[in-house]
Write an enzyme that holds these catalytic residues in place. Structure first.
Site, PDB file in Angstrom:
ATOM      1  N   GLU A  50      38.135  49.453  38.933  1.00 42.78           N
ATOM      2  CA  GLU A  50      37.549  49.583  37.745  1.00 42.78           C
ATOM      3  C   GLU A  50      36.145  50.135  37.982  1.00 42.78           C
ATOM      4  OE1 GLU A  50      38.590  49.355  34.231  1.00 42.78           O
ATOM      5  OE2 GLU A  50      39.365  47.251  35.081  1.00 42.78           O
ATOM      6  N   HIS A  51      35.220  51.576  37.319  1.00 44.72           N
ATOM      7  CA  HIS A  51      34.331  52.077  36.842  1.00 44.72           C
ATOM      8  C   HIS A  51      34.257  53.007  38.188  1.00 44.72           C
ATOM      9  CE1 HIS A  51      31.731  50.767  33.818  1.00 44.72           C
ATOM     10  NE2 HIS A  51      32.612  49.283  34.602  1.00 44.72           N
ATOM     11  N   ASP A  53      36.922  55.728  37.921  1.00 36.50           N
ATOM     12  CA  ASP A  53      37.733  56.707  37.544  1.00 36.50           C
ATOM     13  C   ASP A  53      36.691  57.943  37.356  1.00 36.50           C
ATOM     14  OD1 ASP A  53      36.267  56.226  35.395  1.00 36.50           O
ATOM     15  OD2 ASP A  53      37.196  55.772  33.850  1.00 36.50           O
ATOM     16  N   SER A 144      40.655  49.400  25.226  1.00 32.00           N
ATOM     17  CA  SER A 144      41.045  51.631  24.764  1.00 32.00           C
ATOM     18  C   SER A 144      41.568  51.255  23.268  1.00 32.00           C
ATOM     19  CB  SER A 144      41.670  51.892  25.968  1.00 32.00           C
ATOM     20  OG  SER A 144      40.967  51.671  26.429  1.00 32.00           O
ATOM     21  N   SER A 145      40.808  50.549  22.366  1.00 30.80           N
ATOM     22  CA  SER A 145      41.378  51.309  20.937  1.00 30.80           C
ATOM     23  C   SER A 145      41.065  52.457  20.565  1.00 30.80           C
ATOM     24  CB  SER A 145      40.891  50.222  20.185  1.00 30.80           C
ATOM     25  OG  SER A 145      39.679  50.199  20.148  1.00 30.80           O
ATOM     26  N   SER A 146      40.027  53.022  21.383  1.00 29.89           N
ATOM     27  CA  SER A 146      39.079  53.969  21.279  1.00 29.89           C
ATOM     28  C   SER A 146      40.237  55.216  21.543  1.00 29.89           C
ATOM     29  CB  SER A 146      37.935  54.172  21.537  1.00 29.89           C
ATOM     30  OG  SER A 146      37.558  54.508  22.930  1.00 29.89           O
ATOM     31  N   ASP A 195      41.486  56.320  30.479  1.00 25.14           N
ATOM     32  CA  ASP A 195      42.058  55.593  29.658  1.00 25.14           C
ATOM     33  C   ASP A 195      42.574  56.175  28.866  1.00 25.14           C
ATOM     34  OD1 ASP A 195      39.871  53.850  30.007  1.00 25.14           O
ATOM     35  OD2 ASP A 195      38.833  53.691  28.030  1.00 25.14           O
TER      36      ASP A 195
END
Length: 420
Positions: A50-51, A53, A144-146, A195
């Site tokens: 996490e964090h 990428d 990650s809906s966006s 994502d």
């Protein structure tokens, strides 16, 4: 009294599935005709990494069965018309002609931004379009809906305007970049690309080991890692804490800027280079301590300690899970969350309480997933245990006065596809 939990079910896929049907029916109602097609892309949950990428590191997402569906038809002008099942009575419009960054506000910025980004990437044939959207990816949950939205739109525009990118990995990377550009430059939501890569490139039954070093090409920066939960007798519980989750409030940008400044001070291009030096040393703890001594303040040292240690945890998790050492895999989940809580400071009370409840309920390990500051946690547990753990979290939340959480059992799913 037992606290109830809302379990979120994925919609069925295919031409006659629930997702495609909802998007198509909304399109017909609003625009008075059939769409030219329906496309979908999944949300994602990141197992670990996490964090990392945007620090050229490693991460390990899986695609969820929960997807966003877009029914789309092309136009011959620059006009874009959009409507969503979340607000079906209020369609919105935009125009690609003369559009600049941040020129569209609200949720429309994401799909419009994809077309704008593709035009800027050398595809002038991309024109306006009519779109109807339906989604079972919970918004604001850190799932990650966006990215599901932008990737579904990118694949749709690729097909409708004949770009020829969606059929292979290298082409999908260009669609991924358009989705990233849309989020970063049009919607103003910082994202590092994990994502969108998950939504476009994951395979069913696998986790995606994504290596974010910029020098790697599209064929060498991913590896499909077997992640068969059923065969292992396990479940991966996802709990949406329903704590507000936003990536455009400046906190994400602050941490990204701190990492970039630290890399500059350490004389490396990115923190991945520092992580490889530390994790490849004969004595990694001592190497990490020596590295951190070169940094000027405690906050920066804590941020770098998280990134360096988190990058190292990704391959350790893959190795542990691959040999059936689920106890160690769970401990790595726990170490990841504790680092995100204490060093990176991106958790919140709801995330911490949910993780504690899952651990105390018998999970092998639990951690927040996603950008943080709200959103979801994941817990690795024996098969059949997930529902009990979700109730444990809900009861803890009730005692604290938090919102009732939502939950789902995650199984690794497939990437963006044309549904019909």
């Amino acid at each position: 009294m037992t606290t109830t939990v809302e379990f979120m079910q994925a919609w069925t896929q295919g031409a006659d599935g629930q997702g495609a049907t909802r998007a198509r029916e909304l399109f017909q109602k609003v625009y008075g005709e059939d769409p030219q097609g329906v496309w979908s892309a999944p949300g994602r949950v990141n197992l670990i990494g996490e964090h990392t990428d945007y620090n050229a590191g490693l991460c390990l997402p899986i695609a969820l069965p929960h997807r966003t569906y877009v029914a789309v038809s092309p136009r011959t002008d620059s006009r874009v018309r959009l409507v969503s099942t979340m607000d079906p009575e209020h369609p919105v419009q935009a125009d690609l002609d003369g559009l600049q960054a941040r020129g569209v506000s609200g949720w429309a910025a994401y799909p419009v931004g994809v077309a704008w980004a593709l035009q800027r990437d050398g595809f002038p044939q991309v024109q306006g379009f009519d779109l109807a959207l339906a989604s079972c990816v919970p918004v604001g949950s850190g799932l990650s809906s966006s990215a599901a939205m932008t990737c579904a739109v990118a694949l749709a525009l690729d097909d409708l305007f004949g770009l020829g990118l969606g059929g292979d990995e290298a082409g999908r990377v260009r669609l991924i970049q358009a989705a990233i550009t849309s989020e970063n430059d049009m919607a103003g939501a910082s994202t590092g690309g994990m994502d969108q890569s998950a939504s476009m490139r994951c395979r069913s039954g696998c986790a995606l080991r994504l290596d974010c070093r910029p020098e790697l090409d599209a064929m060498s920066n991913v590896r499909q890692v077997p992640f068969d939960l059923r065969a292992a007798g396990l479940e991966l519980l996802v709990v949406d804490t329903r704590a507000q989750h936003q990536l455009n409030d400046g906190q994400y940008d602050q941490r990204r800027a701190t990492c970039e400044q630290a890399a500059h001070l350490l004389g490396v291009a990115n923190l991945r280079q520092a992580a490889d030096q530390v994790n490849g040393a004969a004595d990694p703890p001592s190497a990490l301590a020596a590295l951190l001594e070169q940094l000027p303040d405690e906050t920066m040292r804590r941020r770098v300690r998280h990134v360096v240690s988190e990058i190292g945890r990704v391959d350790r998790f893959i190795e542990a899970f691959g040999r059936g050492d689920y106890v160690l895999a769970g401990r790595l989940f726990n170490a990841s969350h504790d680092s995100l809580r204490d060093d990176y400071e991106v958790t919140c009370p709801e995330l911490d309480e949910a993780v504690d409840a899952a651990r105390q309920g018998g999970a092998y390990g639990a951690r927040m997933t996603g950008g943080g500051f709200g959103g979801s946690i994941i817990a690795l547990a024996d098969a059949g245990k997930g529902s009990d753990l979700a109730r444990d979290v809900a009861e803890r939340f009730a005692s604290k006065g938090f919102k009732v959480p939502r939950a789902l059992i995650a199984l690794p799913s497939s990437a963006a596809v044309r549904e019909v």
